[in-house]
Design a protein around this motif. Structure first.
Motif, PDB file in Angstrom:
ATOM      1  N   ALA A 138      -3.082 -32.488 -51.765  1.00 45.56           N
ATOM      2  CA  ALA A 138      -2.983 -33.809 -51.898  1.00 45.56           C
ATOM      3  C   ALA A 138      -3.552 -33.971 -53.303  1.00 45.56           C
ATOM      4  CB  ALA A 138      -4.250 -34.214 -50.835  1.00 45.56           C
ATOM      5  N   GLN A 139      -3.156 -35.471 -53.783  1.00 41.95           N
ATOM      6  CA  GLN A 139      -3.532 -35.666 -55.155  1.00 41.95           C
ATOM      7  C   GLN A 139      -4.246 -37.119 -55.408  1.00 41.95           C
ATOM      8  OE1 GLN A 139       0.304 -35.465 -56.700  1.00 41.95           O
ATOM      9  NE2 GLN A 139       0.770 -37.706 -56.173  1.00 41.95           N
ATOM     10  N   SER A 140      -5.272 -37.113 -56.291  1.00 31.00           N
ATOM     11  CA  SER A 140      -5.948 -38.367 -56.256  1.00 31.00           C
ATOM     12  C   SER A 140      -6.227 -38.775 -57.570  1.00 31.00           C
ATOM     13  CB  SER A 140      -7.152 -38.329 -55.405  1.00 31.00           C
ATOM     14  OG  SER A 140      -7.884 -37.292 -55.937  1.00 31.00           O
ATOM     15  N   VAL A 141      -6.545 -39.924 -57.913  1.00 31.74           N
ATOM     16  CA  VAL A 141      -6.974 -40.461 -59.185  1.00 31.74           C
ATOM     17  C   VAL A 141      -8.042 -41.318 -59.150  1.00 31.74           C
ATOM     18  CG1 VAL A 141      -6.334 -41.815 -61.227  1.00 31.74           C
ATOM     19  CG2 VAL A 141      -4.731 -40.588 -60.220  1.00 31.74           C
ATOM     20  N   ALA A 142      -9.206 -41.186 -59.868  1.00 35.37           N
ATOM     21  CA  ALA A 142     -10.145 -41.982 -59.986  1.00 35.37           C
ATOM     22  C   ALA A 142     -10.533 -42.774 -61.454  1.00 35.37           C
ATOM     23  CB  ALA A 142     -11.529 -41.423 -59.666  1.00 35.37           C
TER      24      ALA A 142
ATOM     25  N   GLY B  16       9.366 -34.621 -52.192  1.00 40.17           N
ATOM     26  CA  GLY B  16       8.624 -35.732 -52.099  1.00 40.17           C
ATOM     27  C   GLY B  16       7.212 -35.727 -52.820  1.00 40.17           C
ATOM     28  N   SER B  17       6.580 -34.657 -53.466  1.00 35.16           N
ATOM     29  CA  SER B  17       5.646 -34.535 -54.165  1.00 35.16           C
ATOM     30  C   SER B  17       5.815 -35.228 -55.652  1.00 35.16           C
ATOM     31  CB  SER B  17       5.500 -33.077 -54.635  1.00 35.16           C
ATOM     32  OG  SER B  17       6.278 -32.360 -55.102  1.00 35.16           O
TER      33      SER B  17
ATOM     34  N   VAL C 110      -5.297 -32.584 -58.346  1.00 34.99           N
ATOM     35  CA  VAL C 110      -3.959 -32.178 -58.105  1.00 34.99           C
ATOM     36  C   VAL C 110      -3.698 -30.801 -57.963  1.00 34.99           C
ATOM     37  CG1 VAL C 110      -2.982 -32.125 -60.476  1.00 34.99           C
ATOM     38  CG2 VAL C 110      -1.557 -32.767 -58.542  1.00 34.99           C
ATOM     39  N   SER C 111      -2.900 -30.449 -57.114  1.00 38.10           N
ATOM     40  CA  SER C 111      -2.680 -28.876 -56.853  1.00 38.10           C
ATOM     41  C   SER C 111      -1.870 -28.542 -58.065  1.00 38.10           C
ATOM     42  CB  SER C 111      -2.285 -28.367 -55.675  1.00 38.10           C
ATOM     43  OG  SER C 111      -1.228 -29.325 -55.424  1.00 38.10           O
ATOM     44  N   GLY C 112      -2.095 -27.692 -59.024  1.00 36.46           N
ATOM     45  CA  GLY C 112      -1.280 -27.009 -59.853  1.00 36.46           C
ATOM     46  C   GLY C 112      -1.407 -27.775 -61.122  1.00 36.46           C
ATOM     47  N   ASN C 113      -0.229 -28.029 -61.881  1.00 36.53           N
ATOM     48  CA  ASN C 113      -0.324 -28.599 -63.062  1.00 36.53           C
ATOM     49  C   ASN C 113       0.012 -30.056 -62.939  1.00 36.53           C
ATOM     50  OD1 ASN C 113      -1.226 -26.409 -64.795  1.00 36.53           O
ATOM     51  ND2 ASN C 113       1.028 -25.783 -64.772  1.00 36.53           N
ATOM     52  N   PRO C 114      -0.861 -31.364 -63.697  1.00 36.60           N
ATOM     53  CA  PRO C 114      -0.110 -32.479 -63.518  1.00 36.60           C
ATOM     54  C   PRO C 114       0.574 -33.073 -64.501  1.00 36.60           C
ATOM     55  CG  PRO C 114      -2.202 -32.142 -64.747  1.00 36.60           C
ATOM     56  CD  PRO C 114      -1.837 -30.835 -64.600  1.00 36.60           C
ATOM     57  N   TYR C 115       1.237 -34.164 -64.023  1.00 37.96           N
ATOM     58  CA  TYR C 115       1.743 -35.099 -65.056  1.00 37.96           C
ATOM     59  C   TYR C 115       0.812 -36.314 -64.813  1.00 37.96           C
ATOM     60  CZ  TYR C 115       6.076 -32.288 -64.860  1.00 37.96           C
ATOM     61  OH  TYR C 115       6.949 -31.238 -64.573  1.00 37.96           O
ATOM     62  N   LEU C 116       0.552 -36.608 -65.937  1.00 34.24           N
ATOM     63  CA  LEU C 116      -0.281 -37.855 -66.103  1.00 34.24           C
ATOM     64  C   LEU C 116       0.043 -38.990 -66.975  1.00 34.24           C
ATOM     65  CD1 LEU C 116      -3.229 -35.589 -66.813  1.00 34.24           C
ATOM     66  CD2 LEU C 116      -3.164 -36.963 -64.739  1.00 34.24           C
TER      67      LEU C 116
END
Lengths: 112, 116
Positions: free
Chosen positions: B1-5, B100-101, B27-33
């Motif tokens: 699962a991924q989340s942002v605060a 879908g990720s 995020v699992s693994g490397n993120p795109y932000l």
């Protein structure tokens, strides 16, 4: 250049009436398409996304549905609106080979 | 699962002062932000993104953001704020997977108010 259109800009509908919001993208092909709802306050809720014609995924079960009859057209519908459907509806697209999203101007829906 | 605060609902800054809008992610693994800006009754506008490479990313309207992997943060910055920067700012993350990720997760938004 690419542009995204949404209409109508504003809509006031009575409870129980149907809904159809339209989104079209110009200047690109095979875009990923998204419908979001932004309630009063700020958070974005993803409703539907589509990676191709007739390929639509629903994120939240509710009385809304989406269709993609053409490559660059995305339609949000409801058979019977609820008061809780009021909000700001945003359509977005992203290139199939890129990452960021580009948003339309939005539709302000008020259900009375 | 991924989340942002986005820990701050509102940031107040005087015109001409530097501004920072905070964002942390999971995020699992490397993120795109990503950072987006929304003016009242308008759609979101893309500001900048981090995909790979330099940790300092420059974007539109003089904004920049610094990717910090150890702190899992991607704070938005501008050296000198303008009154016209007053708007709602959203941070978003997605992982580098496929399928879908690729759907991004958005933060709740931070209202930036720049005082004259």
């Amino acid at each position: 250049s690419q542009t995204i259109h949404q209409w109508p800009a504003t809509l006031v509908q009575p409870v129980g009436s149907p809904l159809s919001l339209e989104c079209t993208v110009e200047g690109t092909s095979n875009p990923n398409l998204y419908w979001y709802r932004q309630a009063a306050g700020r958070g974005l809720q993803l409703l539907f996304y589509s990676i191709g014609i007739d390929q639509i995924s629903s994120e939240v079960p509710q009385n809304l549905s989406a269709s993609r009859p053409q490559d660059r057209q995305f339609i949000l519908s409801s058979k019977k609106l609820l008061l809780s459907d009021s909000g700001f509806y945003l359509c977005a697209w992203s290139p199939s080979n890129s990452y960021e999203q580009y948003f339309g101007p939005g539709t302000r829906l008020t259900v009375t | 699962a991924q989340s942002v605060a986005q820990p701050e609902d509102q940031v107040n800054v005087a015109e001409g002062n530097p501004l920072t809008v905070k964002c942390t992610y999971s995020v699992s693994g490397n993120p795109y932000l990503f950072w987006y800006v929304q003016y009242p009754n308008r759609g979101l506008q893309f500001l900048l993104k981090y995909i790979t490479g330099d940790n300092l990313v420059k974007g539109s309207y003089g904004f920049e953001a610094e990717f910090n992997k150890s702190q899992t943060s991607f704070h938005l910055k501008k050296p000198s704020a303008l009154v016209s920067d007053s708007a709602l700012y959203f941070c978003a993350v997605r992982n580098t997977g496929s399928g879908g990720s690729y759907i991004p997760t958005f933060g709740r938004g931070t209202s930036l108010i720049v005082h004259p």
